[in-house]
Scaffold this motif. Structure first.
Motif, PDB file in Angstrom:
ATOM      1  N   MET A   1     -19.686  -4.757  -2.652  1.00 41.88           N
ATOM      2  CA  MET A   1     -20.611  -3.759  -3.185  1.00 41.88           C
ATOM      3  C   MET A   1     -20.186  -3.232  -4.542  1.00 41.88           C
ATOM      4  N   PHE A   2     -18.904  -3.310  -4.824  1.00 38.23           N
ATOM      5  CA  PHE A   2     -18.394  -2.695  -6.052  1.00 38.23           C
ATOM      6  C   PHE A   2     -18.362  -3.687  -7.204  1.00 38.23           C
ATOM      7  N   ASN A   3     -18.282  -3.153  -8.430  1.00 42.98           N
ATOM      8  CA  ASN A   3     -18.064  -4.049  -9.556  1.00 42.98           C
ATOM      9  C   ASN A   3     -16.573  -4.304  -9.718  1.00 42.98           C
ATOM     10  N   LEU A   4     -16.222  -5.142 -10.657  1.00 39.94           N
ATOM     11  CA  LEU A   4     -14.834  -5.619 -10.722  1.00 39.94           C
ATOM     12  C   LEU A   4     -13.812  -4.506 -10.880  1.00 39.94           C
ATOM     13  N   GLN A   5     -14.122  -3.553 -11.768  1.00 35.98           N
ATOM     14  CA  GLN A   5     -13.144  -2.476 -11.996  1.00 35.98           C
ATOM     15  C   GLN A   5     -12.926  -1.656 -10.721  1.00 35.98           C
ATOM     16  N   GLN A   6     -14.045  -1.399 -10.024  1.00 35.60           N
ATOM     17  CA  GLN A   6     -13.908  -0.616  -8.791  1.00 35.60           C
ATOM     18  C   GLN A   6     -13.186  -1.417  -7.715  1.00 35.60           C
TER      19      GLN A   6
ATOM     20  N   THR B   1     -10.755  -3.307  -8.189  1.00 37.22           N
ATOM     21  CA  THR B   1      -9.318  -3.272  -8.434  1.00 37.22           C
ATOM     22  C   THR B   1      -8.628  -2.224  -7.571  1.00 37.22           C
ATOM     23  N   LEU B   2      -9.265  -1.073  -7.434  1.00 33.58           N
ATOM     24  CA  LEU B   2      -8.648   0.000  -6.661  1.00 33.58           C
ATOM     25  C   LEU B   2      -8.566  -0.384  -5.179  1.00 33.58           C
ATOM     26  N   GLN B   3      -9.683  -0.963  -4.685  1.00 35.14           N
ATOM     27  CA  GLN B   3      -9.694  -1.401  -3.279  1.00 35.14           C
ATOM     28  C   GLN B   3      -8.580  -2.408  -3.036  1.00 35.14           C
ATOM     29  N   VAL B   4      -8.495  -3.350  -3.986  1.00 34.25           N
ATOM     30  CA  VAL B   4      -7.512  -4.419  -3.862  1.00 34.25           C
ATOM     31  C   VAL B   4      -6.106  -3.845  -3.899  1.00 34.25           C
ATOM     32  N   PHE B   5      -5.924  -2.846  -4.759  1.00 37.37           N
ATOM     33  CA  PHE B   5      -4.599  -2.231  -4.882  1.00 37.37           C
ATOM     34  C   PHE B   5      -4.164  -1.640  -3.544  1.00 37.37           C
ATOM     35  N   LEU B   6      -5.093  -0.957  -2.872  1.00 41.02           N
ATOM     36  CA  LEU B   6      -4.729  -0.332  -1.594  1.00 41.02           C
ATOM     37  C   LEU B   6      -4.373  -1.401  -0.559  1.00 41.02           C
ATOM     38  N   LEU B   7      -5.150  -2.494  -0.546  1.00 40.89           N
ATOM     39  CA  LEU B   7      -4.848  -3.577   0.404  1.00 40.89           C
ATOM     40  C   LEU B   7      -3.474  -4.172   0.124  1.00 40.89           C
ATOM     41  N   LEU B   8      -3.205  -4.415  -1.175  1.00 37.18           N
ATOM     42  CA  LEU B   8      -1.914  -5.000  -1.548  1.00 37.18           C
ATOM     43  C   LEU B   8      -0.781  -4.054  -1.187  1.00 37.18           C
ATOM     44  N   LEU B   9      -1.019  -2.772  -1.424  1.00 32.00           N
ATOM     45  CA  LEU B   9       0.008  -1.768  -1.126  1.00 32.00           C
ATOM     46  C   LEU B   9       0.351  -1.810   0.358  1.00 32.00           C
ATOM     47  N   ALA B  10      -0.691  -1.921   1.189  1.00 36.79           N
ATOM     48  CA  ALA B  10      -0.452  -1.959   2.634  1.00 36.79           C
ATOM     49  C   ALA B  10       0.372  -3.188   3.002  1.00 36.79           C
ATOM     50  N   SER B  11       0.019  -4.351   2.422  1.00 36.02           N
ATOM     51  CA  SER B  11       0.735  -5.559   2.824  1.00 36.02           C
ATOM     52  C   SER B  11       2.163  -5.541   2.284  1.00 36.02           C
ATOM     53  N   TYR B  12       2.338  -4.975   1.079  1.00 38.97           N
ATOM     54  CA  TYR B  12       3.700  -4.870   0.546  1.00 38.97           C
ATOM     55  C   TYR B  12       4.528  -3.883   1.345  1.00 38.97           C
ATOM     56  N   ALA B  13       3.863  -2.853   1.865  1.00 39.29           N
ATOM     57  CA  ALA B  13       4.593  -1.887   2.689  1.00 39.29           C
ATOM     58  C   ALA B  13       5.151  -2.589   3.917  1.00 39.29           C
ATOM     59  N   ALA B  14       4.338  -3.499   4.493  1.00 38.74           N
ATOM     60  CA  ALA B  14       4.822  -4.252   5.655  1.00 38.74           C
ATOM     61  C   ALA B  14       6.025  -5.101   5.256  1.00 38.74           C
ATOM     62  N   TYR B  15       5.911  -5.742   4.087  1.00 43.83           N
ATOM     63  CA  TYR B  15       7.004  -6.596   3.601  1.00 43.83           C
ATOM     64  C   TYR B  15       8.273  -5.781   3.403  1.00 43.83           C
ATOM     65  N   ALA B  16       8.105  -4.614   2.754  1.00 42.61           N
ATOM     66  CA  ALA B  16       9.266  -3.778   2.474  1.00 42.61           C
ATOM     67  C   ALA B  16       9.856  -3.200   3.754  1.00 42.61           C
ATOM     68  N   ALA B  17       8.979  -2.949   4.741  1.00 40.41           N
ATOM     69  CA  ALA B  17       9.478  -2.385   6.002  1.00 40.41           C
ATOM     70  C   ALA B  17      10.376  -3.392   6.707  1.00 40.41           C
ATOM     71  N   VAL B  18       9.954  -4.657   6.690  1.00 42.26           N
ATOM     72  CA  VAL B  18      10.793  -5.701   7.291  1.00 42.26           C
ATOM     73  C   VAL B  18      12.124  -5.763   6.552  1.00 42.26           C
ATOM     74  N   HIS B  19      12.046  -5.727   5.238  1.00 48.29           N
ATOM     75  CA  HIS B  19      13.226  -5.772   4.383  1.00 48.29           C
ATOM     76  C   HIS B  19      14.162  -4.622   4.722  1.00 48.29           C
TER      77      HIS B  19
ATOM     78  N   LEU C   1      -8.126 -12.682 -12.731  1.00 49.17           N
ATOM     79  CA  LEU C   1      -8.089 -13.781 -11.770  1.00 49.17           C
ATOM     80  C   LEU C   1      -9.480 -14.054 -11.211  1.00 49.17           C
ATOM     81  N   THR C   2     -10.212 -12.985 -10.861  1.00 49.56           N
ATOM     82  CA  THR C   2     -11.554 -13.164 -10.316  1.00 49.56           C
ATOM     83  C   THR C   2     -12.456 -13.851 -11.341  1.00 49.56           C
ATOM     84  N   LEU C   3     -12.382 -13.372 -12.597  1.00 49.19           N
ATOM     85  CA  LEU C   3     -13.207 -13.975 -13.646  1.00 49.19           C
ATOM     86  C   LEU C   3     -12.883 -15.457 -13.792  1.00 49.19           C
ATOM     87  N   LEU C   4     -11.595 -15.768 -13.760  1.00 48.54           N
ATOM     88  CA  LEU C   4     -11.165 -17.158 -13.921  1.00 48.54           C
ATOM     89  C   LEU C   4     -11.698 -18.031 -12.787  1.00 48.54           C
TER      90      LEU C   4
END
Lengths: 172, 302
Positions: A105-110, A112-130, A155-158
């Motif tokens: 539903m969002f445009n590319l800039q918007q 980015t924020l959604q993607v950031f939160l998803l990445l943050l969650a997955s990195y948190a899992a990675y860091a927690a294991v670490h 990346l999306t544009l590409l």
């Protein structure tokens, strides 16, 4: 309405299996480049981004199982513990698939924020294991999720431009 | 015909939640096994062979860059380098002359003392493919695999010790650097032969010398060389230089910081030493030995 149609069309673009596989391989290659020092900490995780791209754009083609498999390969390439990347990418793919309608539903800039939160969650899992294994919480991984999110738009544009059929772009 | 459940028009397998739970549990299981046991090393070997071509490919851009850089080296820099090398060569030549004399003297002394000569350990050249992602662990991956390297072999560069091989895969091997947090090297102070242990700090430019008494005879600038008592590193290789000493009488030990002798992670080519001879087994400690003897003597009369 017209706007919406066009955006939907972007998401409906065909994707061949070979193209998906090739994009994931190139991402693995990018992550394997000899990064060092600060750049290593800031390295955008291309594999996560490409996985997320496919999970949000073609959720029925690239799913949690593929994300897990790619995670295992990333574990071997990075000499990390078996399952560390796999767990992070599994969570990421799940987030991408569940939220794919919302991201569309969002445009590319918007996005980015959604993607950031998803990445943050997955990195948190990675860091927690670490943290469980090494006994120290590595905040550096959180920085990488920010730089990764910044790479989402280019990346999306590409990938979109590579997926668009050549020659008949005027007719669209 | 009664439909109790809802009709499924498209069969797409289990729902995302089921998959999430399944794969997360699988990952956690693997994590548990991999962190506690060694069962997965063969799987890792097979997978690493699969992605080896990919890794080989990633080493290409730096090589191309180096070559381009070589190509565009300026005349000026060449002249400058040449001059520097000449000066270095003159200095080295003088030292080499001395060295020959010292070597001859050493041979004489050794034969006099009837000591066996130190073995010349064969070594092989290895290329660094890449460093590990995790910034808190200091590891490198080399391009020599199973056929050429074995666990525990020492890795050097031209100016000193870099680390040791800790994992061997079919095409690659993993090297733990001396600066890794979990790595220790037994060393000697070159000046007076004092034996100490050098610990990695997790920081690529720093090593720590722990458990040195406040009164120990160490000075800033002292060179530390391997003592060879661990059977991993051959004796006499430079490891680090003491950069800072803090002696606080409130603590039993001095805080000693050292700088590694080599730029631990700015080399592309390293040497891997072949394994040293196995050290003789440790003698049993006093208590154990006596209790064993006791048992044996108790059994003997039967």
């Amino acid at each position: 309405m017209n706007m919406l149609l066009q955006k939907d069309r972007e998401f409906m673009l065909p994707a061949r299996a070979t193209f998906i596989a090739a994009s994931l391989l190139v991402a693995l290659l990018f992550n394997g480049l000899p990064w060092s020092g600060v750049w290593l900490t800031l390295r955008p995780d291309m594999v996560a981004l490409v996985l997320l791209y496919w999970c949000t754009h073609k959720p029925h083609r690239v799913g949690i199982g593929i994300a897990w498999g790619i995670g295992i390969l990333a574990d071997v390439a990075d000499a990390s513990l078996f399952g560390q990347h796999a767990l992070a990418y599994t969570l990421l793919a799940f987030g991408g698939i569940v939220l794919h309608r919302r991201v569309q539903m969002f445009n590319l800039q918007q996005q980015t924020l959604q993607v950031f939160l998803l990445l943050l969650a997955s990195y948190a899992a990675y860091a927690a294991v670490h943290w469980q294994v090494q006994g120290r919480f590595a905040w550096g991984f959180m920085l990488a999720s920010a730089t990764s999110a910044l790479m989402w738009v280019p990346l999306t544009l590409l990938l979109q431009s590579l997926r668009r059929p050549r020659g008949n772009s005027e007719r669209l | 015909m009664d439909h109790t459940g809802s009709v499924k028009f498209f069969n797409r397998g289990p729902s995302p939640i089921v998959r999430l739970v399944f794969f997360s549990l699988l990952s956690l299981l693997l994590l548990f096994i991999d962190s506690r046991h060694q069962y997965l090393e063969s799987t890792r070997s097979i997978l690493s062979t699969l992605i080896y071509p990919l890794q080989k490919l990633t080493a290409l851009p730096p090589i191309l860059w180096d070559e381009a850089d070589d190509f565009f080296t300026t005349h000026n820099r060449l002249l400058h380098d040449n001059e520097e090398l000449r000066a270095q060569h003159a200095a080295d030549a003088a030292q080499a002359l001395q060295l020959q004399g010292l070597q001859a003297e050493n041979v004489q002394l050794r034969t006099l003392l009837d000591m066996r000569e130190r073995l010349k350990v064969p070594m092989q050249l290895a290329e660094v493919l890449y460093a590990e992602r995790d910034p808190s662990r200091q590891k490198l991956l080399l391009n020599l695999g199973q056929a050429k390297v074995a666990d525990g072999q020492a890795v050097l560069d031209s100016s000193g010790v870099v680390g040791q091989v800790t994992r061997v895969l079919p095409m690659l091997s993993e090297v733990t650097l001396i600066t890794d947090k979990d790595h220790e090297v037994p060393v000697q102070v070159l000046r007076n032969g004092l034996r100490v242990i050098l610990f990695g700090s997790g920081n690529p430019n720093e090593l720590e010398l722990r458990y040195a008494p406040v009164t120990a005879d160490i000075q800033e600038g002292d060179m530390l060389v391997t003592s060879g008592i661990d059977g991993t590193y051959p004796p006499g290789l430079p490891v680090a230089k003491i950069s800072h000493i803090e002696r606080d009488p409130a603590y039993p030990f001095a805080r000693v910081q050292c700088a590694p002798a080599t730029g631990v992670n700015n080399q592309r080519w390293l040497f891997v030493l072949s394994s040293l001879d196995k050290l003789p087994p440790r003698p049993e400690s006093g208590a154990e030995a006596s209790s064993l003897k006791g048992k044996r003597s108790a059994k003997a009369p039967k």
